[in-house]
Design a protein around this motif. Structure first.
Motif, PDB file in Angstrom:
ATOM      1  N   UNK A 193      -5.067  13.674  -8.968  1.00  0.00           N
ATOM      2  CA  UNK A 193      -5.968  13.462  -8.142  1.00  0.00           C
ATOM      3  C   UNK A 193      -5.699  12.612  -6.844  1.00  0.00           C
ATOM      4  N   UNK A 194      -4.649  12.076  -6.810  1.00  0.00           N
ATOM      5  CA  UNK A 194      -4.298  11.181  -6.033  1.00  0.00           C
ATOM      6  C   UNK A 194      -3.020  11.824  -5.230  1.00  0.00           C
ATOM      7  N   UNK A 195      -2.788  13.110  -5.356  1.00  0.00           N
ATOM      8  CA  UNK A 195      -1.853  13.961  -4.725  1.00  0.00           C
ATOM      9  C   UNK A 195      -2.389  15.228  -4.487  1.00  0.00           C
ATOM     10  N   UNK A 196      -1.758  16.440  -5.295  1.00  0.00           N
ATOM     11  CA  UNK A 196      -1.802  17.596  -5.035  1.00  0.00           C
ATOM     12  C   UNK A 196      -3.460  18.085  -5.179  1.00  0.00           C
ATOM     13  N   UNK A 197      -4.218  17.111  -5.883  1.00  0.00           N
ATOM     14  CA  UNK A 197      -5.539  17.791  -5.985  1.00  0.00           C
ATOM     15  C   UNK A 197      -6.575  16.827  -5.507  1.00  0.00           C
ATOM     16  N   UNK A 198      -5.898  15.903  -4.576  1.00  0.00           N
ATOM     17  CA  UNK A 198      -6.636  14.986  -3.859  1.00  0.00           C
ATOM     18  C   UNK A 198      -7.985  15.660  -3.162  1.00  0.00           C
ATOM     19  N   UNK A 199      -7.918  16.706  -2.465  1.00  0.00           N
ATOM     20  CA  UNK A 199      -8.741  17.438  -1.669  1.00  0.00           C
ATOM     21  C   UNK A 199      -9.895  18.151  -2.728  1.00  0.00           C
ATOM     22  N   UNK A 200      -9.510  18.303  -3.994  1.00  0.00           N
ATOM     23  CA  UNK A 200     -10.311  18.852  -4.769  1.00  0.00           C
ATOM     24  C   UNK A 200     -11.607  17.906  -5.122  1.00  0.00           C
ATOM     25  N   UNK A 201     -12.720  18.320  -5.151  1.00  0.00           N
ATOM     26  CA  UNK A 201     -14.006  17.356  -5.332  1.00  0.00           C
ATOM     27  C   UNK A 201     -14.808  18.017  -6.309  1.00  0.00           C
ATOM     28  N   UNK A 202     -15.564  17.339  -7.284  1.00  0.00           N
ATOM     29  CA  UNK A 202     -16.564  17.726  -8.159  1.00  0.00           C
ATOM     30  C   UNK A 202     -17.676  16.606  -7.799  1.00  0.00           C
ATOM     31  N   UNK A 203     -18.731  17.314  -7.202  1.00  0.00           N
ATOM     32  CA  UNK A 203     -20.059  16.666  -6.525  1.00  0.00           C
ATOM     33  C   UNK A 203     -19.322  15.175  -5.763  1.00  0.00           C
ATOM     34  N   UNK A 204     -18.471  15.635  -4.957  1.00  0.00           N
ATOM     35  CA  UNK A 204     -17.927  14.713  -3.834  1.00  0.00           C
ATOM     36  C   UNK A 204     -16.751  13.623  -4.528  1.00  0.00           C
ATOM     37  N   UNK A 256       0.749  -1.333   0.022  1.00  0.00           N
ATOM     38  CA  UNK A 256       0.008  -0.002   0.100  1.00  0.00           C
ATOM     39  C   UNK A 256       0.805   1.347   0.018  1.00  0.00           C
ATOM     40  N   UNK A 257       1.968   1.384   0.673  1.00  0.00           N
ATOM     41  CA  UNK A 257       2.638   2.356   0.694  1.00  0.00           C
ATOM     42  C   UNK A 257       3.428   2.405  -0.508  1.00  0.00           C
ATOM     43  N   UNK A 258       3.880   1.492  -1.308  1.00  0.00           N
ATOM     44  CA  UNK A 258       4.576   1.693  -2.642  1.00  0.00           C
ATOM     45  C   UNK A 258       3.451   2.291  -3.432  1.00  0.00           C
ATOM     46  N   UNK A 259       2.157   1.864  -3.624  1.00  0.00           N
ATOM     47  CA  UNK A 259       1.324   2.386  -4.432  1.00  0.00           C
ATOM     48  C   UNK A 259       1.023   3.863  -4.085  1.00  0.00           C
ATOM     49  N   UNK A 260       0.711   4.183  -2.686  1.00  0.00           N
ATOM     50  CA  UNK A 260       0.747   5.434  -2.506  1.00  0.00           C
ATOM     51  C   UNK A 260       1.955   6.408  -2.689  1.00  0.00           C
ATOM     52  N   UNK A 261       3.208   5.826  -2.833  1.00  0.00           N
ATOM     53  CA  UNK A 261       4.076   6.545  -3.259  1.00  0.00           C
ATOM     54  C   UNK A 261       4.209   7.080  -4.713  1.00  0.00           C
ATOM     55  N   UNK A 262       3.808   5.964  -5.432  1.00  0.00           N
ATOM     56  CA  UNK A 262       3.842   6.396  -6.944  1.00  0.00           C
ATOM     57  C   UNK A 262       2.568   7.033  -7.105  1.00  0.00           C
ATOM     58  N   UNK A 263       1.481   7.076  -6.809  1.00  0.00           N
ATOM     59  CA  UNK A 263       0.320   7.875  -7.140  1.00  0.00           C
ATOM     60  C   UNK A 263       0.519   8.987  -6.336  1.00  0.00           C
ATOM     61  N   UNK A 264       1.036   9.015  -5.235  1.00  0.00           N
ATOM     62  CA  UNK A 264       1.064  10.284  -4.544  1.00  0.00           C
ATOM     63  C   UNK A 264       2.201  11.352  -5.022  1.00  0.00           C
ATOM     64  N   UNK A 265       3.017  10.883  -5.832  1.00  0.00           N
ATOM     65  CA  UNK A 265       4.038  11.766  -6.473  1.00  0.00           C
ATOM     66  C   UNK A 265       3.531  12.309  -7.916  1.00  0.00           C
ATOM     67  N   UNK A 266       3.513  13.846  -7.844  1.00  0.00           N
ATOM     68  CA  UNK A 266       3.019  14.317  -9.066  1.00  0.00           C
ATOM     69  C   UNK A 266       4.158  14.097 -10.126  1.00  0.00           C
ATOM     70  N   UNK A 267       5.184  14.134  -9.857  1.00  0.00           N
ATOM     71  CA  UNK A 267       6.273  14.019 -10.901  1.00  0.00           C
ATOM     72  C   UNK A 267       6.188  12.631 -11.504  1.00  0.00           C
ATOM     73  N   UNK A 268       6.157  11.699 -10.557  1.00  0.00           N
ATOM     74  CA  UNK A 268       5.955  10.448 -11.280  1.00  0.00           C
ATOM     75  C   UNK A 268       4.837  10.207 -12.001  1.00  0.00           C
ATOM     76  N   UNK A 269       3.556  10.386 -11.575  1.00  0.00           N
ATOM     77  CA  UNK A 269       2.383  10.197 -12.345  1.00  0.00           C
ATOM     78  C   UNK A 269       2.090  10.918 -13.478  1.00  0.00           C
TER      79      UNK A 269
END
Length: 447
Positions: free
Chosen positions: A359-370, A131-144
């Protein structure tokens, strides 16, 4: 370049490419986690029913529209029904394909990153936290964003070479490899102790947990997995020779799609249950649960690498069709270069995909209709644009397109298909649109 001079060189090439368009994230990534979170075997059975009774007739319809007009999606509807709103169906499809590819390529980027890491054996490690590996990859703006851009670049390269020299050649290589890898994975998966529980979960229907939302998701999954509703198959069939049977080709694509979905379930759920993992993991199922499972088996890194490469092949063959419908819409005129248009279209896809990638990092809190941008894009395409596009196509075939041309393209001079044509046409005219409307209204709580 006049892209209408380009055609599929063989019937097999068309079928493999069309199957490749259908078999991708829908069958290998989305289908397992949708099945895991929506009732297991009951969802799978609904998916098969919708694929055969709704998806297959629609696939035939898109093939008929494309080959009947001999034009890509936008021009096809303009030629067959010049007046709005029917001529707008092609524009709807191009817009849907653009939005779909923008978030689809984000996941494609994840798969590409995981595949590159798996080759030297960098995923399965002692005391690894998946889970941490997946979070690290998806959580990196540069990598994604890098994964997104590289994935789209690979698509640009293939699509820029055209139908015969690009998409068809790639599909003829990748699709057989996909099936070989899949069968190897399935054989290993079903031989684990405790695998039978996963097989029962996947193949034994339990309708007690189903609701209207599950039914809508099953319908959307059938559309998503067959790539119908956004006129991708209209564009593909516009390159199809007149001597190829449309019903037989569509049937082959549908059967291959169901078979791959079956293989996906048999590859994943026995492993999940054998190692006591959670089938309702959601979108992270392939990236978190499976590495954890493969880590517990002999030669796990090898099998994980094979699976990820298989996954990458499927995702690529599917994404080719999305970029192709966008590219072909702008290459009807001779002065437009396919290479330049595919490059520009790819750049626009990358730009449009950046919010979904973030959406999984810098814009994770930005929501469109939740929902995050990624989830909102997925919901818009899978649950609104695809079903609505399918409804438009069904009405177009049933009430607008010339009946003589429809029958000619369906039967292809074969009188024995007359009875089959009548059944198919009545399905398209009444059953398909009514079913789509009922599921929509039920989901909205109207009925």
């Amino acid at each position: 370049m006049d892209n209408k001079k380009d055609q599929w060189s063989t019937k097999l090439g068309f079928i493999l490419s069309s199957a490749g368009a259908a078999i991708g994230l829908g069958a290998i990534w989305k289908f397992p986690y949708m099945t895991g979170t929506n009732g297991g075997g009951a969802f799978f059975l609904l998916f098969i029913a919708f694929t055969v009774l709704i998806g297959l007739p629609l696939l035939i319809a898109e093939f008929i529209i494309g080959r009947g007009a001999q034009k890509e999606a936008v021009s096809a509807y303009q030629k067959l029904a010049p007046r709005a709103p029917w001529s707008l169906i092609g524009h709807w499809g191009v817009a849907g394909a653009f939005i779909l590819m923008s978030f689809y390529s984000v996941v494609g980027g994840w798969v590409l990153i995981y595949s590159l890491l798996s080759i030297p054996g960098k995923i399965i490690q002692e005391n690894a936290d998946y889970p941490e590996l997946f979070a690290a990859i998806t959580g990196s703006p540069l990598l994604t964003i890098a994964g997104l851009a590289l994935f789209v670049l690979l698509n640009i390269i293939v699509v820029s070479f055209g139908i015969k020299d690009g998409i068809e050649k790639a599909s003829k290589l990748l699709m057989p490899l996909l099936f070989v890898f899949f069968i190897v994975i399935v054989i290993r998966s079903v031989t684990f102790d405790g695998a039978m529980e996963g097989i029962r979960f996947f193949l034994q229907p339990d309708f007690s947990e189903l609701n209207a939302e599950n039914v809508l998701y099953a319908l959307g999954q059938a559309f998503f997995s067959l790539a119908v509703g956004i006129s991708v198959m209209v564009t593909y069939s516009s390159y199809l020779k007149k001597d190829v049977s449309i019903p037989a080709s569509a049937g082959s694509v549908a059967v291959m799609n169901i078979f791959v979905s079956l293989l996906a379930g048999l590859a994943i759920f026995p492993v999940v249950f054998a190692f006591g993992l959670e089938p309702a993991e959601g979108p992270g199922l392939l990236f978190i649960v499976l590495p954890e499972a493969f880590a517990q088996m002999p030669f796990g890194e090898l099998f994980l690498c094979l699976f990820l490469l298989l996954f990458l092949f499927a995702v690529m063959t599917s994404s080719f069709s999305m970029l192709e419908i966008i590219t072909s819409a702008f290459t009807e005129k001779k002065e437009r270069s396919r290479k330049k248009v595919s490059f520009l279209a790819g750049i626009l896809v990358i730009i449009a995909g950046i919010p979904a990638a973030l959406s999984s990092n810098l814009l994770a809190e930005f929501k469109i209709f939740g929902k995050t941008v990624f989830d909102a894009s997925d919901f818009l395409v899978s649950n609104i644009m695809l079903p609505a596009g399918c409804l438009f196509i069904a009405l177009f075939i049933g009430f607008i397109m010339d009946r003589t041309l429809i029958k000619q393209e369906f039967s292809n001079g074969n009188k024995l298909q007359g009875g089959t044509y009548l059944i198919w046409f009545q399905l398209m005219r009444w059953i398909v649109p009514i079913t789509i409307l009922i599921v929509f209204l039920s989901t909205l709580g109207v009925i």
